[in-house]
Design a protein around this motif. Structure first.
Motif, PDB file in Angstrom:
ATOM      1  N   HIS A 197     -14.868   3.573 -11.328  1.00 44.67           N
ATOM      2  CA  HIS A 197     -16.208   3.829 -10.624  1.00 44.67           C
ATOM      3  C   HIS A 197     -16.351   5.178 -10.298  1.00 44.67           C
ATOM      4  O   HIS A 197     -17.382   5.622  -9.910  1.00 44.67           O
ATOM      5  CB  HIS A 197     -16.235   3.102  -9.382  1.00 44.67           C
ATOM      6  N   GLN A 198     -15.388   6.045 -10.705  1.00 40.36           N
ATOM      7  CA  GLN A 198     -15.350   7.365 -10.234  1.00 40.36           C
ATOM      8  C   GLN A 198     -16.741   8.305 -11.305  1.00 40.36           C
ATOM      9  O   GLN A 198     -16.704   7.848 -12.141  1.00 40.36           O
ATOM     10  CB  GLN A 198     -14.271   8.051 -10.203  1.00 40.36           C
ATOM     11  N   THR A 199     -17.145   9.293 -10.597  1.00 44.86           N
ATOM     12  CA  THR A 199     -18.192  10.002 -11.389  1.00 44.86           C
ATOM     13  C   THR A 199     -17.465  10.588 -12.682  1.00 44.86           C
ATOM     14  O   THR A 199     -17.992  10.684 -13.738  1.00 44.86           O
ATOM     15  CB  THR A 199     -18.742  11.459 -10.392  1.00 44.86           C
ATOM     16  N   THR A 200     -16.238  10.893 -12.830  1.00 42.56           N
ATOM     17  CA  THR A 200     -15.721  11.761 -13.700  1.00 42.56           C
ATOM     18  C   THR A 200     -15.431  10.682 -14.797  1.00 42.56           C
ATOM     19  O   THR A 200     -15.776  11.218 -16.122  1.00 42.56           O
ATOM     20  CB  THR A 200     -14.252  12.213 -13.287  1.00 42.56           C
ATOM     21  N   HIS A 201     -15.063   9.336 -14.482  1.00 45.33           N
ATOM     22  CA  HIS A 201     -14.996   8.344 -15.512  1.00 45.33           C
ATOM     23  C   HIS A 201     -16.429   8.363 -16.274  1.00 45.33           C
ATOM     24  O   HIS A 201     -16.385   8.090 -17.448  1.00 45.33           O
ATOM     25  CB  HIS A 201     -14.689   6.891 -14.751  1.00 45.33           C
ATOM     26  N   ARG A 202     -17.567   8.346 -15.674  1.00 47.94           N
ATOM     27  CA  ARG A 202     -18.965   8.137 -16.105  1.00 47.94           C
ATOM     28  C   ARG A 202     -19.370   9.688 -16.973  1.00 47.94           C
ATOM     29  O   ARG A 202     -20.063   9.572 -17.778  1.00 47.94           O
ATOM     30  CB  ARG A 202     -20.032   7.897 -15.188  1.00 47.94           C
ATOM     31  N   ARG A 203     -18.730  10.601 -16.542  1.00 46.91           N
ATOM     32  CA  ARG A 203     -18.882  11.876 -17.707  1.00 46.91           C
ATOM     33  C   ARG A 203     -20.328  12.209 -17.495  1.00 46.91           C
ATOM     34  O   ARG A 203     -20.890  12.271 -19.013  1.00 46.91           O
ATOM     35  CB  ARG A 203     -18.238  11.953 -18.825  1.00 46.91           C
ATOM     36  N   PRO A 204     -21.145  12.469 -16.419  1.00 49.11           N
ATOM     37  CA  PRO A 204     -22.431  12.570 -16.683  1.00 49.11           C
ATOM     38  C   PRO A 204     -22.641  14.043 -17.243  1.00 49.11           C
ATOM     39  O   PRO A 204     -23.981  14.120 -17.725  1.00 49.11           O
ATOM     40  CB  PRO A 204     -22.748  12.836 -15.151  1.00 49.11           C
ATOM     41  N   TRP A 205     -21.856  15.010 -17.298  1.00 44.63           N
ATOM     42  CA  TRP A 205     -22.418  16.222 -18.105  1.00 44.63           C
ATOM     43  C   TRP A 205     -22.504  15.907 -19.470  1.00 44.63           C
ATOM     44  O   TRP A 205     -23.174  16.817 -20.234  1.00 44.63           O
ATOM     45  CB  TRP A 205     -21.108  17.167 -17.847  1.00 44.63           C
ATOM     46  N   GLU A 206     -22.081  14.757 -20.127  1.00 42.94           N
ATOM     47  CA  GLU A 206     -22.151  14.850 -21.732  1.00 42.94           C
ATOM     48  C   GLU A 206     -23.847  14.370 -21.708  1.00 42.94           C
ATOM     49  O   GLU A 206     -24.175  14.645 -23.218  1.00 42.94           O
ATOM     50  CB  GLU A 206     -21.269  13.578 -22.210  1.00 42.94           C
TER      51      GLU A 206
END
Length: 293
Positions: A197-206
């Motif tokens: 559930h962490q933000t890093t796991h979702r990789r929003p910068w991609e």
């Protein structure tokens, strides 16, 4: 500490933070419109410790807005960062404060843990000096946001966090390109938790299409390596911030970047040079095994 729907790990994070926080410090929390029991947990903590200041957004405003608001609300000489799912290790704040006597931004390595709190790995070993960090940043985000302690004056001079999916990496790039002294100590001060559930796991910068990250990356590359082709730098940045297959042109651009960094960094002190060479070899290995589309 900005918080959004973090009830699962929040008690553990708060306990470790307050246990290691100096008595004359304050912890500013911002609930960014949580819909679970996060706010109730934060209110309970705030009622028990006078060092806690609680802020709230009725609806989510995003990480960069929350971080800037929290920084602006205080007046301390030094600002620290903590994530609501990580664990502060002994010495987290005292080590950071000590390092900012001679640095604008100070980081540490981390102990990596899984969702259950079991160790699963560690960072690249060794300290990174102010001379070495900029070179590592060209190869990707080499420092962990949740370990940063920084001088308020430097943070404010930079203008705070920008609205980008990689608001932390962009700030480090901007600082380094403008001569900021950034260091990383070898001793872990945070247990960094990996979970789905962490933000890093979702990789929003991609999926980030804002130009600010590219501008800051290019500025640092030009500072260290001199003027270069902007399309080349764009491919290199894309490769270090995205996973998955890359084009043959991007593969070649990254290979040239690794060669440039290797050649231009030979005047670093011995330990810095050894650790950077280790990083370059690792990136070469990853590049060799990365699919080409």
């Amino acid at each position: 500490m900005p918080v959004l729907n973090a009830e699962q790990f929040l008690h553990e994070s708060m306990s470790s933070t307050m246990r290691t926080l100096p008595r004359d410090a304050e912890l500013r929390l911002l609930d960014d419109g949580s819909t679970d029991s996060t706010l109730r947990i934060l209110e309970d903590w705030a009622s028990k410790d006078a060092r806690i200041r609680l802020h709230r957004h009725e609806t989510p405003q995003g990480v960069h807005v929350s971080l800037n608001e929290l920084a602006q609300a205080g007046d301390s000489e030094v600002i620290g960062r903590m994530d609501a799912d990580d664990i502060c290790l002994p010495g987290r704040w005292t080590r950071g404060l000590r390092a900012t006597r001679t640095a604008d931004m100070a980081f540490s390595t981390v102990l990596r843990i899984n969702e259950q709190g079991w160790p699963i790995g560690a960072d690249q070993p060794g300290p990174l000096s102010a001379q070495a960090v900029p070179w590592h940043l060209l190869l990707g985000c080499a420092v962990v946001h949740g370990t940063v302690t920084m001088r308020r004056k430097h943070f404010e001079t930079l203008g705070g966090y920008e609205n980008t999916g990689a608001e932390d990496y962009e700030l480090w790039l901007r600082s380094a390109s403008r001569g900021g002294r950034i260091v990383r100590s070898a001793v872990p001060t945070v247990a960094y938790r990996s979970h789905s559930h962490q933000t890093t796991h979702r990789r929003p910068w991609e999926n980030d299409e804002t130009p600010v990250l590219e501008e800051s990356y290019t500025a640092l590359a030009e500072k260290l390596l001199g003027p270069g082709d902007k399309d080349e730098r764009r491919r290199q940045l894309s490769a270090v911030t995205h996973r998955g297959p890359i084009s043959p042109n991007t593969r070649a651009a990254v290979a040239r970047l690794l060669d440039e960094v290797h050649e231009e960094s030979q005047n670093l002190p011995v330990l810095d040079r050894v650790l950077l060479e280790w990083r370059i070899r690792r990136e070469r290995f990853r590049l060799a095994h990365r699919p080409v589309d």
